[in-house]
Design a protein around this motif. Structure first.
Motif, PDB file in Angstrom:
ATOM      1  N   UNK A 344       0.847  -1.206   0.000  1.00  0.00           N
ATOM      2  CA  UNK A 344       0.000   0.000   0.000  1.00  0.00           C
ATOM      3  C   UNK A 344       0.876   1.247   0.000  1.00  0.00           C
ATOM      4  N   UNK A 345       1.957   1.209   0.809  1.00  0.00           N
ATOM      5  CA  UNK A 345       2.871   2.360   0.856  1.00  0.00           C
ATOM      6  C   UNK A 345       3.509   2.597  -0.511  1.00  0.00           C
ATOM      7  N   UNK A 346       3.867   1.512  -1.198  1.00  0.00           N
ATOM      8  CA  UNK A 346       4.431   1.654  -2.552  1.00  0.00           C
ATOM      9  C   UNK A 346       3.449   2.386  -3.452  1.00  0.00           C
ATOM     10  N   UNK A 347       2.169   2.012  -3.379  1.00  0.00           N
ATOM     11  CA  UNK A 347       1.152   2.675  -4.193  1.00  0.00           C
ATOM     12  C   UNK A 347       1.102   4.176  -3.878  1.00  0.00           C
ATOM     13  N   UNK A 348       1.194   4.529  -2.606  1.00  0.00           N
ATOM     14  CA  UNK A 348       1.200   5.935  -2.229  1.00  0.00           C
ATOM     15  C   UNK A 348       2.368   6.688  -2.830  1.00  0.00           C
ATOM     16  N   UNK A 349       3.543   6.063  -2.816  1.00  0.00           N
ATOM     17  CA  UNK A 349       4.714   6.726  -3.392  1.00  0.00           C
ATOM     18  C   UNK A 349       4.618   6.811  -4.914  1.00  0.00           C
ATOM     19  N   UNK A 350       3.951   5.835  -5.535  1.00  0.00           N
ATOM     20  CA  UNK A 350       3.705   5.932  -6.978  1.00  0.00           C
ATOM     21  C   UNK A 350       2.874   7.180  -7.289  1.00  0.00           C
ATOM     22  N   UNK A 351       1.832   7.410  -6.488  1.00  0.00           N
ATOM     23  CA  UNK A 351       1.011   8.612  -6.673  1.00  0.00           C
ATOM     24  C   UNK A 351       1.873   9.864  -6.542  1.00  0.00           C
ATOM     25  N   UNK A 352       2.789   9.863  -5.576  1.00  0.00           N
ATOM     26  CA  UNK A 352       3.616  11.050  -5.353  1.00  0.00           C
ATOM     27  C   UNK A 352       4.598  11.309  -6.491  1.00  0.00           C
ATOM     28  N   UNK A 353       4.938  10.287  -7.265  1.00  0.00           N
ATOM     29  CA  UNK A 353       5.807  10.526  -8.420  1.00  0.00           C
ATOM     30  C   UNK A 353       5.071  11.284  -9.524  1.00  0.00           C
ATOM     31  N   UNK A 354       3.754  11.420  -9.391  1.00  0.00           N
ATOM     32  CA  UNK A 354       2.971  12.154 -10.393  1.00  0.00           C
ATOM     33  C   UNK A 354       2.745  13.620  -9.994  1.00  0.00           C
ATOM     34  N   UNK A 355       3.219  13.996  -8.818  1.00  0.00           N
ATOM     35  CA  UNK A 355       3.053  15.381  -8.366  1.00  0.00           C
ATOM     36  C   UNK A 355       3.943  16.300  -9.190  1.00  0.00           C
ATOM     37  N   UNK A 356       3.390  17.431  -9.611  1.00  0.00           N
ATOM     38  CA  UNK A 356       4.160  18.463 -10.312  1.00  0.00           C
ATOM     39  C   UNK A 356       3.970  19.789  -9.578  1.00  0.00           C
ATOM     40  N   UNK A 357       4.756  20.799  -9.909  1.00  0.00           N
ATOM     41  CA  UNK A 357       4.555  22.101  -9.243  1.00  0.00           C
ATOM     42  C   UNK A 357       3.152  22.664  -9.428  1.00  0.00           C
ATOM     43  N   UNK A 358       2.471  22.246 -10.506  1.00  0.00           N
ATOM     44  CA  UNK A 358       1.137  22.771 -10.781  1.00  0.00           C
ATOM     45  C   UNK A 358       0.016  21.821 -10.363  1.00  0.00           C
ATOM     46  N   UNK A 359       0.372  20.700  -9.732  1.00  0.00           N
ATOM     47  CA  UNK A 359      -0.653  19.734  -9.338  1.00  0.00           C
ATOM     48  C   UNK A 359      -1.567  20.312  -8.271  1.00  0.00           C
ATOM     49  N   UNK A 360      -2.802  19.836  -8.273  1.00  0.00           N
ATOM     50  CA  UNK A 360      -3.747  20.227  -7.228  1.00  0.00           C
ATOM     51  C   UNK A 360      -3.281  19.667  -5.883  1.00  0.00           C
ATOM     52  N   UNK A 361      -3.685  20.337  -4.828  1.00  0.00           N
ATOM     53  CA  UNK A 361      -3.295  19.930  -3.474  1.00  0.00           C
ATOM     54  C   UNK A 361      -3.697  18.499  -3.176  1.00  0.00           C
ATOM     55  N   UNK A 362      -4.864  18.074  -3.686  1.00  0.00           N
ATOM     56  CA  UNK A 362      -5.380  16.755  -3.330  1.00  0.00           C
ATOM     57  C   UNK A 362      -4.473  15.620  -3.806  1.00  0.00           C
ATOM     58  N   UNK A 363      -3.695  15.839  -4.896  1.00  0.00           N
ATOM     59  CA  UNK A 363      -2.804  14.773  -5.393  1.00  0.00           C
ATOM     60  C   UNK A 363      -1.754  14.439  -4.329  1.00  0.00           C
TER      61      UNK A 363
END
Length: 524
Positions: A344-363
Motif C-alpha cells: 500500500x505504501x508503494x502505491x502511495x509513493x507511486x502517486x507522489x511521483x505524479x506530483x508536479x509544481x502545478x498539481x492540485x493539493x489533493x494529489x
C-alpha cells in the motif's frame, strides 16, 4: 489426551480507563518532538539565542529522548514500570514549567533536556504497561494499535496546536499545556494502572547505561547532522565512535549475569526481524515528511499554519488503520498483512511521483494518505510482534528497543532521502536558472528551495518568476527520486516481512504474568 488451556482474562472497564489515561501523556510526549516548529521565531525574539543555541533548543529534546530510551526501559523493568512512569511524569511536568518561564536560551536548553529524560521514561513505560494490562491477545493488539496511532498522531498534531496557541498566547503556553495532563496522570495512575517489576533482574548496571547513551546519541546525532548539512569527516567520525561504543555495550551485555539488554531476545523468532521492518517503515514515513511539508509551504505557497492544518489530513485519514489492523490480524497471517502494508505504501509513493509544481493539493494529500496508511498498519503489527516475542519481565526493554529502532529509522530516512532530494535539486536547478543571474544569487538558489524563494523576492517580476519555476521544478524532480528510493525500501520491507516473519505470532502471556488478583493487590 486433549490438553485444556485456560483462556487469558479479558480487560474490563478499569483497564481501558487506565489505558486512556496513559495515552494522554504519550500524545504530549510525541507532540513535543514537533511543537517548536512555529515557536522558534518568538523564542528567538525574546531570548536572543545564538545560532548554535537555537539548534540545541530544537534538537536537545529528541537527542536526549533517543539516547535514554533503552536505559529507561531497562530501569522500569527493575524498579517498576508504574513507578518509573510517575517519576517521569513529575520530571516532565516540572521541566515544562521551567521551559515555559525560561528567561535565557541556556535555561530553555536545560529544560528541554529534562523534558527528554521525562519522555524517555514515559514512552517505554506506557507500552510495557499495555503488555501487562491486556492479557487477551485480541484486546492487546487493539490497545497496541491505538498506542501506535496516538504516537504518530501526536507528531502531526504538534505543529498545529503550536500554531493555534501562538495565535492567542505567548510562546511558553506550548509547554504549559503539558502540566494538567501530567497532574492527571499522577492522580489517576496509582488507582487504575497495575505495577509490574521483574522478579529477578539483578542490580542495575550503570556502566551499561552510560555505554548505551554513548552508542545511540552519537549515531543518531551524526545521521541527523548529515541530513541537515551533508556528509563531512567529523560527522562520519561521530557515527563511527558511536558504533564502537555500541560494540563495547554488546560485549558487556554478553558478559553480565543480569544484562541491561538480554541478547537472547534477538534469538527469539520474529524479534530481530520485527525491529528491522520497523526501521524500514520509519525510514519512509519520517524521511519523506520533509518533502510533503516543503511542497505545501514552498511550492504551493501555503502559510505555515495552513500547511500544518493540511498536513493533518493524512493522519485523520488513517486514524482507524491501526485498530483495524489488529482486528484483521485475528484472521490473516501477520506477515502477509505487513507485506500488504508495504505494498500500500508503494502505491502511495507511486502517486507522489505524479506530483508536479502545478498539481492540485489533493494529489499530494492522497499520495501521503495512502503511504501513511500502509506504514501505520506495518508499525502497529510489528510493535505487537516485538512485545509478544519478549517475556513479560523484559517488556520495558523490548518497548525501548522498538522506539529506538523508530528513532534510528527516522534519522536514516531524513539523511538518505533528504540527500537524494537535495542532490537532484542542486544538479537540476542550475540548468533551469535564467541567464544573467548574479553568481551569488545562483549559489543561494542552488542551496535550497527556500534560498531560491528568497532570491526571487529580490528580483524583478519576470526574472523572479523564472527562478521560482526552475527551483520548484527541480525540487519536485528531487521529490520524485526520493519517492522511488522510498518505494525500493518498501519492497525490501515486504520481502523481509514475508521471509522473516511468516508464521510468527505474538506469544500468549505465560503464567508468570500478573493475574488480576495480583494487579489489584499491586494497586492497593
Amino acid at each position: 489426551m486433549t490438553t485444556m488451556t485456560t483462556p487469558a482474562p479479558r480487560a474490563g472497564r478499569r483497564e481501558w480507563i487506565g489505558f486512556a489515561v496513559l495515552m494522554l501523556p504519550l500524545l504530549l510526549v510525541s507532540m513535543d518532538v514537533s511543537v517548536l516548529y512555529f515557536a522558534v521565531p518568538f523564542i528567538s525574539e525574546e531570548l536572543r539565542p545564538t545560532a548554535t543555541q537555537q539548534l540545541w533548543i530544537f534538537d536537545t529534546y529528541g537527542f536526549v529522548l533517543a539516547g535514554l530510551l533503552i536505559t529507561m526501559g531497562a530501569l522500569g523493568d527493575r524498579i517498576g514500570r508504574r513507578r518509573l512512569l510517575l517519576l517521569g511524569a513529575t520530571a516532565f511536568g516540572a521541566a515544562s514549567l521551567l521551559a515555559a518561564y525560561a528567561d535565557s536560551a541556556a535555561t530553555l536548553i536545560a529544560a528541554r533536556a529534562v523534558l527528554g529524560i521525562g519522555g524517555a521514561t514515559l514512552m517505554p513505560s506506557t507500552l510495557a504497561l499495555v503488555r501487562n494490562m491486556f492479557h487477551d491477545a485480541k484486546q492487546r493488539g487493539t490497545a497496541i494499535g491505538i498506542w501506535t496511532a496516538t504516537l504518530t498522531g501526536g507528531i502531526a498534531i504538534g505543529p498545529v496546536l503550536s500554531g493555534i496557541l501562538l495565535e492567542h498566547f505567548w510562546w511558553g503556553s506550548i509547554f504549559l499545556i503539558n502540566i494538567p495532563a501530567m497532574l492527571m496522570l499522577l492522580l489517576l495512575v496509582p488507582f487504575l494502572v497495575p505495577e509490574f517489576r521483574s522478579p529477578a533482574t539483578g542490580r542495575f548496571d550503570r556502566l551499561s547505561a552510560v555505554l548505551s547513551l554513548g552508542a545511540l546519541l552519537p549515531v543518531i546525532y551524526g545521521i541527523k547532522e548529515m541530513a541537515r548539512d551533508g556528509v563531512s569527516a567529523p560527522r562520519v567520525l561521530v557515527i563511527v565512535a558511536g558504533l564502537l561504543v555500541g560494540a563495547l555495550f554488546l560485549h558487556r551485555q554478553r558478559t553480565l549475569a543480569y544484562p541491561m539488554v538480554d541478547l537472547a531476545l534477538f534469538r527469539r523468532r520474529g524479534f530481530a526481524g520485527s525491529l528491522a521492518v520497523n526501521v524500514l517503515a520509519m525510514f519512509a514515513i519520517v524521511g519523506f515528511a520533509i518533502f510533503t511539508t516543503q511542497h505545501l509551504q514552498l511550492v504551493l505557497g501555503l502559510s505555515p499554519l495552513r500547511a500544518a492544518l493540511w498536513s493533518l489530513v493524512p493522519s485523520l485519514a488513517v486514524g482507524g488503520v491501526a485498530p483495524a489492523a489488529a482486528a484483521l490480524a485475528q484472521r490473516v497471517e501477520r506477515a502477509y498483512l505487513i507485506g500488504a502494508g508495504f505494498a500500500i505504501a508503494v502505491l502511495g509513493f507511486v502517486v507522489l511521483t505524479q506530483v508536479t509544481p502545478d498539481s492540485a493539493l489533493w494529489v499530494l494529500l492522497v499520495g501521503a494518505s495512502i503511504y501513511a496508511g500502509g506504514l501505520v498498519l506495518v508499525m502497529s503489527l510489528v510493535t505487537e510482534l516485538v512485545l509478544g516475542a519478549a517475556p513479560p519481565e523484559q517488556a520495558g526493554v523490548a518497548s525501548a528497543l522498538t522506539e529506538s529502532s523508530s528513532e534510528l529509522g527516522g534519522a536514516l530516512g531524513m539523511a538518505l532521502l533528504g540527500s537524494v532530494g537535495a542532490a537532484v535539486y542542486r544538479r537540476e536547478v542550475l540548468d533551469g536558472l535564467p541567464a544573467g543571474l548574479p553568481e551569488d544569487a545562483r549559489e543561494a538558489a542552488r542551496e535550497t528551495l527556500g534560498g531560491a524563494l528568497a532570491v526571487a523576492d529580490g528580483l524583478p517580476a519576470d526574472l523572479g518568476d523564472a527562478v521560482l519555476h526552475a527551483a520548484r521544478v527541480a525540487f519536485t524532480d528531487g521529490l520524485h527520486l526520493a519517492a522511488i528510493a522510498a518505494m525500493l525500501a518498501m519492497l525490501l520491507g515486504a520481502v523481509a516481512a514475508l521471509t522473516a516473519l511468516r508464521g510468527v505470532r505474538p506469544a500468549d502471556l505465560p503464567a508468570t504474568d500478573p493475574t488480576p488478583t495480583d494487579m489489584i493487590d499491586s494497586v492497593s
